[in-house]
Design a protein around this motif. Structure first.
Motif, short mmCIF file in Angstrom:
data_model
loop_
_atom_site.label_atom_id
_atom_site.label_comp_id
_atom_site.label_asym_id
_atom_site.label_seq_id
_atom_site.Cartn_x
_atom_site.Cartn_y
_atom_site.Cartn_z
N ASP A 98 0.83 -1.22 0.00
CA ASP A 98 0.00 0.00 0.00
C ASP A 98 0.86 1.26 0.00
N ARG A 99 1.93 1.22 0.79
CA ARG A 99 2.81 2.40 0.87
C ARG A 99 3.51 2.65 -0.45
N ILE A 100 3.99 1.58 -1.05
CA ILE A 100 4.71 1.72 -2.33
C ILE A 100 3.76 2.26 -3.41
N LYS A 101 2.54 1.72 -3.43
CA LYS A 101 1.56 2.18 -4.43
C LYS A 101 1.26 3.67 -4.26
N ALA A 102 1.06 4.08 -3.01
CA ALA A 102 0.76 5.50 -2.74
C ALA A 102 1.95 6.38 -3.14
N MET A 103 3.15 5.89 -2.88
CA MET A 103 4.34 6.67 -3.26
C MET A 103 4.48 6.76 -4.77
N GLU A 104 4.16 5.68 -5.44
CA GLU A 104 4.26 5.69 -6.92
C GLU A 104 3.35 6.75 -7.52
N LYS A 105 2.17 6.93 -6.92
CA LYS A 105 1.24 7.96 -7.40
C LYS A 105 1.87 9.35 -7.30
#
Lengths: 282, 158
Positions: free
Chosen positions: A250-257
């Motif tokens: 979840d953290r990685i996905k949010a950071m990718e955004k």
């Protein structure tokens, strides 16, 4: 006819407003940013925050013990204090320490006390990644996440006023017990329950902006989380962090955004590996 | 009447009080960029405490005006409040530490009876261990802001 024109105009206005608000993705941040409010904070509010932070910091150090490495500790203080100078809380003196545990984690106590574990440092490959971890913890303090989570009601809108109102009594037994209970609650948040998922994601976002502002490759922080996910997710080393933080995915996905939206992957900023290797030799 | 209602409605919708007004730079400096992105060119730099007029917001960025120059700045660098001077509890803390030692010496005589009220409140009801000596070491590291900022700048090549 006139009525329909009026309704159309109002609808158009609302549409315009919604468009501008939704384009402003910071409004989706879980808590309203304190720097967007003009509420006055007094020196005694800050002193109360620091006093509370010292009590909590002493418990963090009591639980994990400090890692005795003067060179490495001075190094993380240089990086941490430099990053903190890009934050919006110049009234706080930020201080950093390494905790002697293999557990992969980092902690922040109000008042500027930040801890990174030896286990985390062993996963970090360069200064840009270290900056990401420290900036994440700095963001918890600048955004006052623990203070807000404790939900202490002060005399005004400022969440810090709550500390002052509790600690203002000074030496009385009642005040001391109240402080102890509050520190207990904060300890539970740090070691057991964790902060709100949204607060962790907000800290990641702020961290990306902070490290970029300082001149580090912001994508390095995401790579660190990816590395921990691949190598250590589900192991003993990530046991605590997995219960107190959102999943790495979840953290990685949010950071990718954020990286995509802010074009951060197009910046040619540095990782600073050589200096990191020179100072961090655990 | 309907016109009045319409005008009031539009004014309420369009006048976001959070947008307009003077903001202050909180970070040690803030770069005003040509576009709302770190890819933008630096138009101007404003030091801590500098007042800027916020004109518009876009995501994590604010369009501000300073000395007649407009530029985009990270919203994490500015605030509606003027920056405060650094607050320190260092001296008080040392005094308190001495008081703590005196108190510890006093209560140690009664330690055989188990935890005193003083210890219980220090450790909390859950009995968390505490290490105030390590905290003092942590607080003793003195690095000023200029030194830290320069250290980072040297590392990232700025």
């Amino acid at each position: 006819m006139k009525n329909s024109k009026v309704i159309m105009l109002i609808c158009a206005s609302l549409f315009f407003l919604c468009g501008t608000v939704w384009a402003d993705d910071t409004v989706t941040e879980f808590r309203k940013r304190s720097s967007d409010r003009a509420t006055e904070i007094s020196e005694s509010d800050i002193e109360a925050e620091i006093q509370f932070g010292e009590e909590l910091a002493a418990r963090i150090l009591g639980r994990f013990r400090a890692y005795d490495n003067e060179k490495a500790t001075r190094y993380i203080n240089l990086i941490g204090k430099g990053l903190a100078s890009y934050s919006n809380r110049p009234e706080i003196e930020f201080r950093f320490a390494i905790l002697n545990t293999d557990s992969i984690n980092a902690f922040a106590a109000p008042g500027g006390f930040i801890f990174i574990t030896k286990g985390t440092l062993e996963m970090v490959e360069n200064e840009a990644q270290l900056a990401g971890v420290l900036a994440h913890e700095i963001a918890h303090i600048t955004e006052k996440h623990i203070v807000k989570e404790l939900n202490i009601k002060g005399g005004d809108e400022s969440p810090l006023a709550g500390f002052a109102s509790i600690l203002g009594g000074g030496t009385s037994e009642t005040m001391r017990v109240a402080l102890t209970q509050l520190v207990d609650k904060a300890g539970e948040i740090l070691f057991e329950k964790g902060l709100k998922k949204e607060d962790e994601l907000t800290s990641d976002k702020v961290a990306l902006m902070t490290v970029t502002n300082a001149g580090y490759d912001p994508v390095a922080y995401k790579r660190l989380l990816q590395g921990i996910k691949e190598k250590e997710e589900g192991t003993e080393k990530t046991k605590i962090v997995s219960t107190t933080h959102p999943s790495y995915e979840d953290r990685i996905k949010a950071m990718e955004k954020i990286i995509s939206r802010e074009w951060l992957n197009e910046l040619k900023y540095l990782l600073v590996k050589e200096r990191f290797d020179e100072y961090i030799n655990l | 009447m309907k016109k009045v209602i319409l005008i009031i409605t539009l004014l309420l919708i369009w006048s976001d009080p959070a947008l307009a007004g003077t903001m202050y730079v909180k970070s040690f400096k803030a770069r005003l960029l040509s576009i709302p992105s770190f890819k933008g060119k630096t138009v101007s730099t404003v030091g801590r405490g500098g007042a800027v007029e916020q004109l518009k917001r876009k995501g994590r960025w604010a369009l501000v005006e300073h000395n007649g120059e407009k530029g985009w700045v990270s919203r994490y660098s500015i605030s509606k409040r003027q920056p405060m001077k650094r607050v320190s509890r260092l001296k008080k803390s040392r005094v308190k530490r001495k008081a703590r030692r005196r108190a510890s010496a006093f209560i140690s005589a009664a330690a055989a009876r188990g935890l005193t009220d003083y210890d219980r409140t220090r450790k909390g009801e859950k009995g968390f261990a505490v290490d105030f000596d390590a905290l003092e070491v942590m607080k003793s590291i003195e690095i000023n802001e200029d030194e830290a900022v320069t250290f980072i700048a040297e590392g990232v090549g700025r």
